[in-house]
Design a protein around this motif. Structure first.
Motif, mmCIF file in Angstrom:
data_model
loop_
_atom_site.group_PDB
_atom_site.id
_atom_site.type_symbol
_atom_site.label_atom_id
_atom_site.label_comp_id
_atom_site.label_asym_id
_atom_site.label_seq_id
_atom_site.Cartn_x
_atom_site.Cartn_y
_atom_site.Cartn_z
ATOM 1 N N SER A 67 -10.540 -17.602 27.082
ATOM 2 C CA SER A 67 -10.354 -16.327 27.800
ATOM 3 C C SER A 67 -10.020 -15.164 26.861
ATOM 4 C CB SER A 67 -9.266 -16.466 28.861
ATOM 5 O OG SER A 67 -8.039 -16.801 28.263
ATOM 6 N N ARG A 68 -9.564 -15.460 25.637
ATOM 7 C CA ARG A 68 -9.214 -14.337 24.750
ATOM 8 C C ARG A 68 -10.449 -13.500 24.423
ATOM 9 N NH1 ARG A 68 -7.709 -17.341 19.223
ATOM 10 N NH2 ARG A 68 -7.388 -19.028 20.657
ATOM 11 N N TYR A 69 -11.649 -14.072 24.609
ATOM 12 C CA TYR A 69 -12.869 -13.335 24.264
ATOM 13 C C TYR A 69 -13.400 -12.468 25.412
ATOM 14 C CZ TYR A 69 -12.623 -16.204 20.124
ATOM 15 O OH TYR A 69 -12.183 -16.788 18.967
ATOM 16 N N ILE A 72 -9.932 -4.081 37.523
ATOM 17 C CA ILE A 72 -9.304 -5.177 38.291
ATOM 18 C C ILE A 72 -7.852 -4.803 38.607
ATOM 19 C CG2 ILE A 72 -8.452 -7.565 38.122
ATOM 20 C CD1 ILE A 72 -10.988 -8.215 36.471
ATOM 21 N N MET A 73 -7.159 -4.262 37.600
ATOM 22 C CA MET A 73 -5.734 -3.932 37.805
ATOM 23 C C MET A 73 -5.561 -2.873 38.891
ATOM 24 S SD MET A 73 -3.798 -4.182 34.175
ATOM 25 C CE MET A 73 -4.564 -2.788 33.425
ATOM 26 N N ASN A 74 -6.601 -2.041 39.084
ATOM 27 C CA ASN A 74 -6.486 -0.988 40.100
ATOM 28 C C ASN A 74 -7.019 -1.424 41.448
ATOM 29 O OD1 ASN A 74 -5.347 0.870 38.362
ATOM 30 N ND2 ASN A 74 -7.349 1.485 37.557
ATOM 31 N N LEU A 83 3.023 -7.271 23.226
ATOM 32 C CA LEU A 83 2.018 -8.301 22.903
ATOM 33 C C LEU A 83 0.949 -8.337 23.995
ATOM 34 C CD1 LEU A 83 3.444 -11.769 21.767
ATOM 35 C CD2 LEU A 83 2.157 -10.094 20.432
ATOM 36 N N GLY A 84 -0.313 -8.159 23.607
ATOM 37 C CA GLY A 84 -1.377 -8.115 24.613
ATOM 38 C C GLY A 84 -1.193 -6.862 25.453
ATOM 39 N N ALA A 85 -1.095 -5.712 24.774
ATOM 40 C CA ALA A 85 -0.678 -4.463 25.435
ATOM 41 C C ALA A 85 -1.671 -3.952 26.479
ATOM 42 C CB ALA A 85 -0.471 -3.388 24.376
ATOM 43 N N GLY A 86 -2.969 -4.260 26.316
ATOM 44 C CA GLY A 86 -3.972 -3.717 27.236
ATOM 45 C C GLY A 86 -3.946 -2.202 27.217
ATOM 46 N N ILE A 89 -5.769 -8.100 20.717
ATOM 47 C CA ILE A 89 -6.964 -8.600 20.038
ATOM 48 C C ILE A 89 -8.130 -7.619 20.233
ATOM 49 C CG2 ILE A 89 -7.905 -9.926 21.983
ATOM 50 C CD1 ILE A 89 -8.427 -12.223 20.060
ATOM 51 N N SER A 90 -8.030 -6.768 21.254
ATOM 52 C CA SER A 90 -9.109 -5.832 21.552
ATOM 53 C C SER A 90 -8.862 -4.497 20.848
ATOM 54 C CB SER A 90 -9.196 -5.617 23.071
ATOM 55 O OG SER A 90 -9.853 -4.418 23.361
ATOM 56 N N GLU A 91 -9.770 -4.150 19.947
ATOM 57 C CA GLU A 91 -9.605 -2.887 19.213
ATOM 58 C C GLU A 91 -9.683 -1.702 20.173
ATOM 59 O OE1 GLU A 91 -11.916 -2.532 15.661
ATOM 60 O OE2 GLU A 91 -11.240 -0.472 15.311
ATOM 61 N N CYS A 125 -4.851 -7.558 16.426
ATOM 62 C CA CYS A 125 -4.815 -8.946 15.938
ATOM 63 C C CYS A 125 -4.498 -9.890 17.082
ATOM 64 C CB CYS A 125 -3.792 -9.101 14.805
ATOM 65 S SG CYS A 125 -2.100 -8.796 15.281
ATOM 66 N N GLU A 126 -4.612 -11.172 16.771
ATOM 67 C CA GLU A 126 -4.268 -12.271 17.655
ATOM 68 C C GLU A 126 -2.748 -12.301 17.865
ATOM 69 O OE1 GLU A 126 -3.975 -15.798 18.363
ATOM 70 O OE2 GLU A 126 -5.531 -15.135 19.728
ATOM 71 N N TYR A 127 -2.293 -12.835 18.993
ATOM 72 C CA TYR A 127 -0.847 -12.923 19.247
ATOM 73 C C TYR A 127 -0.091 -13.526 18.059
ATOM 74 C CZ TYR A 127 -1.852 -12.713 24.350
ATOM 75 O OH TYR A 127 -2.253 -12.365 25.604
ATOM 76 N N THR A 128 -0.575 -14.677 17.574
ATOM 77 C CA THR A 128 0.218 -15.392 16.559
ATOM 78 C C THR A 128 0.264 -14.602 15.249
ATOM 79 O OG1 THR A 128 -1.742 -16.732 16.219
ATOM 80 C CG2 THR A 128 0.081 -17.771 17.365
ATOM 81 N N SER A 175 1.816 -11.103 33.198
ATOM 82 C CA SER A 175 1.667 -12.564 33.303
ATOM 83 C C SER A 175 0.669 -13.120 32.282
ATOM 84 C CB SER A 175 1.343 -13.018 34.740
ATOM 85 O OG SER A 175 0.069 -12.636 35.154
ATOM 86 N N ASN A 176 0.618 -12.476 31.095
ATOM 87 C CA ASN A 176 -0.188 -13.028 29.991
ATOM 88 C C ASN A 176 0.229 -14.467 29.679
ATOM 89 O OD1 ASN A 176 -1.137 -10.428 29.766
ATOM 90 N ND2 ASN A 176 -0.579 -10.131 27.630
ATOM 91 N N ILE A 177 1.523 -14.760 29.849
ATOM 92 C CA ILE A 177 2.040 -16.109 29.553
ATOM 93 C C ILE A 177 1.313 -17.161 30.416
ATOM 94 C CG2 ILE A 177 3.958 -15.981 31.252
ATOM 95 C CD1 ILE A 177 4.297 -17.605 27.818
#
Ligand SMILES: C[S@@+](CC[C@H](N)C(=O)[O-])C[C@H]1O[C@@H](n2cnc3c(N)ncnc32)[C@H](O)[C@@H]1O
Length: 332
Positions: free
Chosen positions: A39-41, A54-56, A91-94, A120-122, A146-149, A171-173
């Protein structure tokens, strides 16, 4: 003469090739049975744009729920963790739309903040950096693509005096299964210092019909979001997927508590991916797993914090009691 040396991390980063990682993950995932795609892609430029839609959308409740929590409790979250200058690491700010609520409260409370969106998304990092920089001129913004890690590795080497507040919202977790979530939160703990904080958004177990509607929305945005991954493979890896030969299917596994998304092949077909030099055969109705979104009980959250080295400093719920932002303090 013979010998060996350990590659320095600065050399390792030069050897990294995101396109090769994407290709390898697609190769491995589509060679497995059942097939899967990570799903990260999802989040190329179009994927990030679709996720904002989707969020809206009305059926996807988590965004409104978390927005309500931050609007009602943002100040007390900050009062609990900020006694001085703060690094807000996202982390995973969107698009950072919900984080803005927290930053705005911080400005009103006179808290000196530095903001670090990591994604991860520029496209996402470029957007949120420009946006927050313009809206909050007093806040220094340092985005990282970058990736989370890798973001957590970066954090381990920061040695300023500011307290860290690490956000893991939306809820990225939930994209991690329960064992990986535990490992990830412990990994996060190792990157933070004693007395730092993390605010984590957990989607709670709830009426199954509400869950099913959120991941099979009436505007079919989630379907387009999933199918866009195939379009991305076509564009970046030279694939020839026909998106009309697959459908999206989102279902809930009551026992594991996971919403699970699939793309299902509507016919027997063979898809070629040129850059991998490989073809992949799909039988009619064969599924490709694309995403987990695990839901939690409040007792799971308490166990998870205790097991990974944190104490819970605040539990903030929306009025429907379907979502929790949990504020944890790092104990070392
Ligand atoms: C569900 S969105 C949530 C965005 C935001 N936190 C919110 O609550 O609105 C997930 C974000 O995490 C990013 N992401 C997903 N997997 C990632 C990974 N492995 N490393 C870094 N970022 C990732 C995506 O690009 C996307 O912007």
């Amino acid at each position: 003469m013979s010998g060996y040396r350990v590659l320095e991390s600065s050399e390792l980063s030069k050897l990294r090739d995101p396109m090769r990682d994407f290709g390898l993950d697609v190769l491995v995932g589509l060679s497995e049975k059942p097939k899967k795609l990570d799903s990260r892609y999802f989040y190329d430029e179009e994927g990030s744009r679709l996720f904002q839609s989707i969020m809206n959308c009305e059926d996807y409740y988590p965004t409104d729920s978390e927005r309500e929590i931050l609007e009602n409790h943002g100040r007390s979250i900050l009062a609990n963790c900020a006694s001085g200058p703060l690094n807000v690491i996202d982390l995973g700010a969107g698009d950072g739309a919900k984080t803005k609520i927290l930053l705005s409260a911080a400005v009103q409370m006179g808290i000196d903040c530095r903001y670090v969106p990591i994604d991860i998304s520029e496209a996402a990092v470029a957007g949120v950096t420009a946006n927050i920089g313009a809206e909050f001129p007093g806040i220094e913004v340092d985005g990282l693509v970058c990736e989370y890690t890798d973001g957590l590795n970066w954090l381990s080497y920061q040695d300023d005096d500011r307290r860290n507040l690490l956000l893991f919202l939306g809820s990225n977790i939930g994209n991690f299964d329960k064992a990986r979530a535990r490992a990830f939160l412990r990994r996060q703990w190792t990157s933070l210092r004693d007395g730092d904080y993390t605010l984590i958004g957990f989607d709670l177990k709830k009426d199954i019909e509400v869950l099913l509607r959120a991941y099979n929305d009436r505007d079919r945005l989630t379907e387009r979001f999933n199918l866009n991954l195939l379009t991305r493979i076509n564009r970046e890896l030279g694939g020839n997927f026909r998106t009309d030969a697959f459908r999206h299917y989102g279902t809930y596994d009551v026992f594991s508590g996971a919403m699970v998304s699939y793309l299902v092949s509507l016919e027997e077909q063979t898809v070629e991916i040129k850059s991998l030099g490989r073809s992949f055969h799909f039988e009619e109705w064969e599924p490709v797993h694309t995403e987990y979104s695990y839901k939690y009980l409040e007792s799971d959250i308490v166990d998870l914090a205790g097991d990974t080295g944190y104490s819970i400093e605040g539990t903030y719920r929306d009025s429907a009691r379907g979502f929790v932002d949990s504020l944890w303090r790092v104990d070392k």
